[in-house]
Design a protein around this motif. Structure first.
Motif, short mmCIF file in Angstrom:
data_model
loop_
_atom_site.label_atom_id
_atom_site.label_comp_id
_atom_site.label_asym_id
_atom_site.label_seq_id
_atom_site.Cartn_x
_atom_site.Cartn_y
_atom_site.Cartn_z
N HIS A 1 0.88 -1.30 -0.15
CA HIS A 1 -0.03 0.00 0.11
C HIS A 1 0.81 1.30 -0.07
CE1 HIS A 1 -3.24 -3.02 1.01
NE2 HIS A 1 -3.87 -2.09 0.38
N PRO A 2 0.19 2.50 -0.13
CA PRO A 2 1.09 3.65 -0.73
C PRO A 2 1.45 4.29 0.68
CG PRO A 2 -1.14 3.99 -0.94
CD PRO A 2 -1.17 2.61 -0.68
N PHE A 3 1.01 3.90 1.79
CA PHE A 3 1.63 4.82 2.90
C PHE A 3 2.80 4.04 3.62
CE2 PHE A 3 -1.51 8.06 2.30
CZ PHE A 3 -2.73 7.49 1.75
N VAL B 1 -0.79 1.34 -4.90
CA VAL B 1 -0.07 2.63 -5.07
C VAL B 1 -0.37 3.24 -6.42
CG1 VAL B 1 2.38 3.26 -5.18
CG2 VAL B 1 1.96 1.42 -3.75
N ASP B 2 -0.81 2.67 -7.36
CA ASP B 2 -0.84 3.24 -8.66
C ASP B 2 -2.30 3.71 -8.38
OD1 ASP B 2 0.57 0.79 -10.73
OD2 ASP B 2 1.43 2.47 -9.83
N PHE C 1 -3.67 5.02 -5.81
CA PHE C 1 -3.53 6.32 -5.03
C PHE C 1 -2.72 7.68 -6.01
CE2 PHE C 1 -4.08 8.99 -1.56
CZ PHE C 1 -3.19 9.67 -0.94
N VAL C 2 -1.77 7.12 -6.91
CA VAL C 2 -0.96 8.08 -7.53
C VAL C 2 -2.08 8.62 -8.51
CG1 VAL C 2 0.70 8.32 -9.55
CG2 VAL C 2 1.18 7.01 -7.30
N TYR D 1 -5.05 9.11 -8.26
CA TYR D 1 -5.94 9.98 -7.50
C TYR D 1 -5.40 11.30 -7.27
CZ TYR D 1 -8.88 12.31 -4.00
OH TYR D 1 -9.75 13.05 -3.36
N LEU D 2 -4.20 11.18 -6.92
CA LEU D 2 -3.37 12.51 -6.50
C LEU D 2 -3.08 13.38 -7.68
CD1 LEU D 2 -0.72 11.06 -4.06
CD2 LEU D 2 -2.73 12.46 -3.40
N LEU D 3 -2.92 12.56 -8.86
CA LEU D 3 -2.44 13.28 -10.08
C LEU D 3 -3.65 13.63 -11.21
CD1 LEU D 3 0.93 11.41 -10.86
CD2 LEU D 3 0.58 13.45 -9.75
N TYR E 1 -3.35 -2.02 -8.73
CA TYR E 1 -2.50 -1.90 -7.68
C TYR E 1 -2.62 -0.77 -6.68
CZ TYR E 1 2.51 -2.67 -5.79
OH TYR E 1 3.44 -2.84 -5.12
N LYS F 1 -7.62 16.08 -8.58
CA LYS F 1 -7.65 17.44 -9.10
C LYS F 1 -9.00 17.97 -9.50
CE LYS F 1 -3.98 19.04 -11.20
NZ LYS F 1 -2.91 18.89 -12.32
N ARG G 1 7.27 5.52 -3.17
CA ARG G 1 6.41 5.28 -2.23
C ARG G 1 6.57 6.27 -0.99
NH1 ARG G 1 6.41 1.04 1.78
NH2 ARG G 1 4.18 0.99 2.45
N VAL H 1 4.74 9.54 -2.55
CA VAL H 1 3.36 9.32 -2.50
C VAL H 1 2.71 9.29 -0.95
CG1 VAL H 1 1.60 7.62 -3.03
CG2 VAL H 1 3.45 8.22 -4.80
N SER H 2 3.46 8.90 -0.02
CA SER H 2 3.02 8.68 1.31
C SER H 2 2.40 9.96 1.93
CB SER H 2 3.73 7.87 2.11
OG SER H 2 3.65 7.82 3.48
#
Lengths: 131, 646
Positions: free
Chosen positions: A24-26, A116-117, A119-120, A122-124, A114, A128, B285, B288-289
């Motif tokens: 996971h991303p965190f 992490v992907d 969440f990325v 979502y962020l990018l 995946y 927005k 990571r 991104v965290s």
């Protein structure tokens, strides 16, 4: 000065633990907390804690990266500038918004694909588009 | 204990002071008080009970003598007193209970205050010593709870012999042999055990056992995972060695040496890229965290807008310090040179600014927060760029790795298909096999490593929970031990109680049989008495069968007397038997039997009899045992009774 703790609801502790595992991303509970708090405010989901569980200390927050997020949420929630000086109030507000946003965060991260992907993405992109 | 004498004053129909002495002689142990109906026998009986125990029934009329009240003036007092002399174990006591009545204006009267009890212990020389707790002293002579088994109305005693009066019999046995004390102890222990049981439920969770099982299971899983990990590591090492051996053998083949070296270089480069990719992935990571920075960019901008609005309205000064504003007001000059005299517009503006100014420290924090919030946009932009760049780097690395993979595959294919050296193809096949195996083993090792880490975390968590529960379980064990102790003690007392009650019942039954044999008249059909396990006082007839329902009143009295006397003997209480109208319902033959035997069954016997109760043969049989005899003389004219000796 007494140590100030940051609390989450014990019912969502397993979610926090899942979101910081290797898939996971965190990498810390603090980061999960902050992302959940922002999502909670954005979705106007403020949920009081029923059974508090201490997860980390206030001192863990970075003054440069993290405190501004807490302060932004608190100023917008109360409309009062002076809230930035009241750590207890700051934490109380962010804890309740984090409690309301953790489920939303989990649904974003654990969507098909995946983590992490997701969440990325979502962020990018997805994030927005939000107001 | 024996009663020596009694003096009563203004008690019911006894006007003034009246005295009588009770016989304490061992042989002549009977005192007879004769009186017709209404003469005052019951009043004397009541005086005895009130004097010793303060008991006076509500339904028997006034305590105070009416003549004495009539003699008294309005507002005047009449004292009622009962004085009783007692001898107990060689010591003499004089007890006095008194109470005053006041005459009211409407000629009624009321008790002035509570009765007073006083007691002296009188020595042989005549000196007196005050007894501090007279009521307690009386209890040691004859407890109030068993009083009615020694001082009783003869006409009512037959209740013990009535059918379905087992409860009275049981109660009498309990009191007379002091089973109550044991029962109270047992009840108290039961209550303690119940309290502990309640507390146990709130403390003991039974979790420890479950947690111990979970701990064991997790530990076993972890150990198994570790075994597998160690085994896979060995396999991986072996595989690597085999690969090295194959590579070494391939290197020895001159014709393909160059290709082997090329492949080695590619593989080394690929490994470097893979490490770099892993590192880049970790960096991604890490960035991104902190994705909340991007997420809060808009919130920060909105918060800054709120602060700016507040500042525009003057709710946050533009950096002016409180002291600075105060200085301007004091000097009455603004920094622009304008005057700030009292009442001027400029002064009012500065005063308004001062009133809305925050404390310096708070203002600093708000301004600092505003500054940090403004920097969020910059930070967010940087974070976004980093994420994009890192993803690109990973993509590039993946492409490079893929490219190198292709080149490595080409070399391998070439070696297998085109080499003229015979051993190369099979070696290459083996090499590919080992490579695949190595790849699989590396995945297994990584997976097992993660599993072991996860199980280690879970075991630690269970350990924490066990430690917490162990604290509770320890407390639970302590409470459990106390609960068992209280329970077992209560059960032990119960056992003792049961045995004691059973022994007491058996003893009373045996004693009652003896007394009954002595009291019953010879031509009676009834041969014996029995006190059963369920406290039925039973009479056994000549045919050996229970016959209580067929008893006459007199026979019931004899049965009850047998029981009461037996109880007194078993209890070991040396106390007089005082009977009010004992023979009223008996035929003469029955009275004769009782009067002959009864004095022998008690250390002191006091009888309040009607004139016609004790006549003829019954009197003759009692005559030799009478120590003192009195006659109650009721005067119709005065309505009062006097005690006469003849």
């Amino acid at each position: 000065m007494p140590v100030q703790h940051v609390y989450i609801d014990e019912s969502v502790h397993p979610v926090y633990k899942e979101l910081i595992d290797d898939d996971h991303p965190f990498i810390s509970m603090k980061d999960v907390f902050l992302a959940a708090a922002v999502l909670g405010y954005q979705n106007q989901s403020r949920v009081p804690l029923e059974h508090k569980q201490d997860v980390f200390q206030y001192a863990t927050f970075s003054s440069q990266h993290d405190i501004p997020t807490l302060q932004a949420v608190a100023i917008l929630a109360t409309g009062k500038p002076e809230v930035v000086a009241d750590i207890d109030e700051l934490l109380s507000i962010s804890q309740e918004y984090a409690n309301g946003g953790i489920g939303i965060l989990q649904s974003i991260v654990d969507a098909p694909g995946y983590a992490v992907d997701n969440f990325v993405q979502y962020l990018l992109v997805d994030g927005k588009e939000r107001p | 204990m024996k009663l020596e004498r009694m003096a009563i004053r203004n008690f019911r129909q006894y006007y003034g002071t009246q005295r009588l002495t009770f016989s304490v002689d061992k042989k002549r142990n009977v005192t007879v008080i004769n009186g017709n109906n209404g003469a005052g026998k019951t009043s004397l009986f009541l005086a005895l009970n009130w004097g010793l125990y303060g008991v006076f029934p509500k339904d028997v009329g006034d305590m105070v003598n009416k003549q004495a009240m009539a003699d008294s003036a309005i507002g005047g007092q009449v004292e009622v007193q009962v004085e009783i002399g007692v001898v107990d174990q060689g010591e003499h006591y004089l007890l006095s209970r008194s109470v005053a009545f006041v005459k009211d204006a409407d000629l009624s009267w009321h008790m002035k205050s509570e009765p007073i009890l006083f007691m002296n212990q009188v020595s042989a020389s005549g000196s007196a010593k005050v007894v501090i707790n007279p009521a307690r002293q009386v209890e040691t002579w004859l407890p109030e709870s068993v009083r009615t088994y020694f001082f009783f109305d003869g006409e009512k005693i037959e209740q013990f012999a009535k059918v379905d009066h087992e409860d009275e019999v049981r109660e009498a046995v309990r009191k007379i042999v002091k089973i109550e004390l044991l029962e109270r102890t047992r009840t108290h222990l039961d209550m303690i055990a119940r309290d502990y049981a309640k507390e146990l439920k709130t403390v003991a969770t039974g979790q420890l056992k479950d947690l111990a099982q979970e701990h064991e299971q997790l530990t076993q899983e972890k150990d198994e995972a570790q075994r597998q990990y160690d085994s896979k590591q060995k396999e991986l090492s072996a595989c690597k060695r085999l690969l090295q051996e194959v590579d070494a053998r391939l290197s020895e083949v001159k014709e393909i040496r160059q290709w082997v070296e090329i492949r080695s270089r590619h593989e080394a480069e690929k490994e470097r890229y893979e490490q770099k990719k892993q590192q880049t992935w970790d960096d991604l990571r890490s960035v991104v965290s902190q994705g909340h920075v991007l997420m809060s960019e808009q919130l920060a901008a909105q918060a800054v807008a709120v602060l700016d609005e507040k500042r525009r309205k003057g709710e946050i000064p533009l950096g002016f310090r409180e002291q600075f504003l105060q200085d301007l007001l004091d000097k009455q000059v603004c920094i622009c040179g304008g005057g700030l005299e009292p009442g001027s517009e400029g002064r009012k503006l500065v005063e308004r600014l001062l009133s809305t100014a925050m404390p310096n420290e708070l203002e600093d924090q708000v301004l600092q927060a505003a500054g940090m919030l403004k920097s969020v946009a910059l930070l967010s932009s940087y974070t976004r760029r980093r994420i994009v760049d890192l993803r690109k780097d990973i993509s590039v690395l993946e492409q490079q790795i893929e490219g190198l993979d292709s080149q490595i595959q080409e070399v391998s294919l070439h070696l297998k298909e085109h080499s003229e050296v015979e051993e190369v193809a099979p070696l290459e096949s083996k090499r590919n096999q080992y490579r695949d195996q190595q790849g699989d083993l590396q995945i297994d090792v990584l997976s097992l490593r993660l599993k072991i880490d996860d199980l280690t975390t879970k075991v630690a968590s269970v350990n924490d929970r066990m430690n917490k529960v162990q604290g509770l379980e320890k407390r639970a064990r302590e409470i459990q031990a106390r609960y068992l102790l209280a329970k077992e003690s209560a059960e032990a007392i119960e056992g003792i109680l049961a045995a004691f009650a059973s022994d007491a019942r058996a003893s009373i039954g045996a004693e009652a049989r003896k007394v009954f044999d002595e009291l019953i008249w010879k031509d009676s059909q009834f041969r014996s008495v029995d006190l059963s396990d369920d406290y039925r006082l039973e009479v056994i007839d000549r045919w050996g069968t229970p016959a209580r329902p067929e008893l006459s009143a007199g026979e019931r009295q004899v049965l009850s007397l047998s029981f009461i006397t037996a109880m007194a003997r078993v209890a070991g209480e040396e106390a007089p038997i005082v009977m009010d109208t004992p023979f009223g319902r008996l035929f003469s033959v029955h009275r004769e039997a009782i009067t002959e035997r009864l004095p022998e069954l008690t250390p002191q016997l006091i009888l309040f009899v009607q004139d016609q109760e004790l006549t003829g043969e019954a009197r003759r049989k009692l005559e030799g045992r009478i120590g003192f005899e009195y006659f109650l003389d009721f005067s119709q004219s005065t309505g009062c009774t006097s005690i006469q000796t003849e």
